[in-house]
Scaffold this motif. Structure first.
Motif, mmCIF file in Angstrom:
data_model
loop_
_atom_site.group_PDB
_atom_site.id
_atom_site.type_symbol
_atom_site.label_atom_id
_atom_site.label_comp_id
_atom_site.label_asym_id
_atom_site.label_seq_id
_atom_site.Cartn_x
_atom_site.Cartn_y
_atom_site.Cartn_z
ATOM 1 N N UNK A 48 0.857 -1.191 0.000
ATOM 2 C CA UNK A 48 0.000 0.000 0.000
ATOM 3 C C UNK A 48 0.890 1.237 0.000
ATOM 4 N N UNK A 49 0.573 2.200 -0.873
ATOM 5 C CA UNK A 49 1.338 3.453 -0.954
ATOM 6 C C UNK A 49 0.754 4.483 -0.005
ATOM 7 N N UNK A 50 1.655 5.160 0.715
ATOM 8 C CA UNK A 50 1.269 6.164 1.704
ATOM 9 C C UNK A 50 2.002 7.469 1.440
ATOM 10 N N UNK A 51 1.370 8.573 1.819
ATOM 11 C CA UNK A 51 1.973 9.892 1.789
ATOM 12 C C UNK A 51 1.618 10.579 3.099
ATOM 13 N N UNK A 52 2.622 11.143 3.764
ATOM 14 C CA UNK A 52 2.358 11.866 5.004
ATOM 15 C C UNK A 52 1.712 13.210 4.689
ATOM 16 N N UNK A 53 0.739 13.558 5.520
ATOM 17 C CA UNK A 53 0.053 14.850 5.409
ATOM 18 C C UNK A 53 0.010 15.474 6.797
ATOM 19 N N UNK A 54 -0.074 16.805 6.835
ATOM 20 C CA UNK A 54 -0.094 17.504 8.115
ATOM 21 C C UNK A 54 -0.992 18.732 8.033
ATOM 22 N N UNK A 55 -1.515 19.099 9.178
ATOM 23 C CA UNK A 55 -2.363 20.291 9.310
ATOM 24 C C UNK A 55 -1.889 21.059 10.531
#
Length: 148
Positions: free
Chosen positions: A137-144
């Motif tokens: 599974x491909x993941x990308x980190x995201x932030x707020x």
């Protein structure tokens, strides 16, 4: 159906975790080490007492530069038959509301690439250079950044 998330026990998240996030990884335990971290909370949207949307939120500093205190959004899942009905948005908004009351500075997640548009649509930003693959599974980190 009411879309108001409620705090719940971790065990109430297991059915959706298994069906939607771990169906192909039965070797993985549904109870994660993060579930026992002090301060961790679990939210669910219920339909006749059964969870149709779940999320876990853990106090956790990321491996990238982010304002503290930081919290990690994990194991968010919505019953596929109910996706697009506002359950995911209700869960996300409830998380942000609770974290603002706790004076959190950053909310972050390792988003499955298939869910990336959902998080970007809620104001999260891609963290450059934080892409990876695990279990196929491909993941990308995201932030707020949460306003203080």
């Amino acid at each position: 159906m009411d879309h108001d998330p409620v705090e719940t026990a971790v065990t109430e998240t297991f059915a959706l975790r298994r069906r939607l996030l771990r169906a192909d990884r039965t070797d993985l335990d549904l109870l994660m080490a993060d579930d026992a971290v002090e301060g961790t909370f679990h939210l669910a949207v219920l339909d006749r007492r059964s969870a149709v949307g779940v999320v876990t939120v853990v106090p956790s500093a990321p491996e990238f530069d982010a304002a503290s205190p930081a919290w990690r959004l994990r194991q968010m899942a919505v019953d596929p038959a109910l996706q697009g009905t506002g359950i995911g948005s209700a869960l996300f908004d409830a998380v942000v509301d609770r974290l603002r009351r706790r004076r959190a500075a950053t909310l972050w997640a390792e988003s499955r690439d298939s869910s990336l548009a959902f998080y970007l649509g809620r104001g999260m930003a891609i963290v450059p250079g934080r892409e990876h693959t695990a279990g196929g599974v491909s993941y990308t980190d995201v932030a707020l950044r949460l306003p203080g």
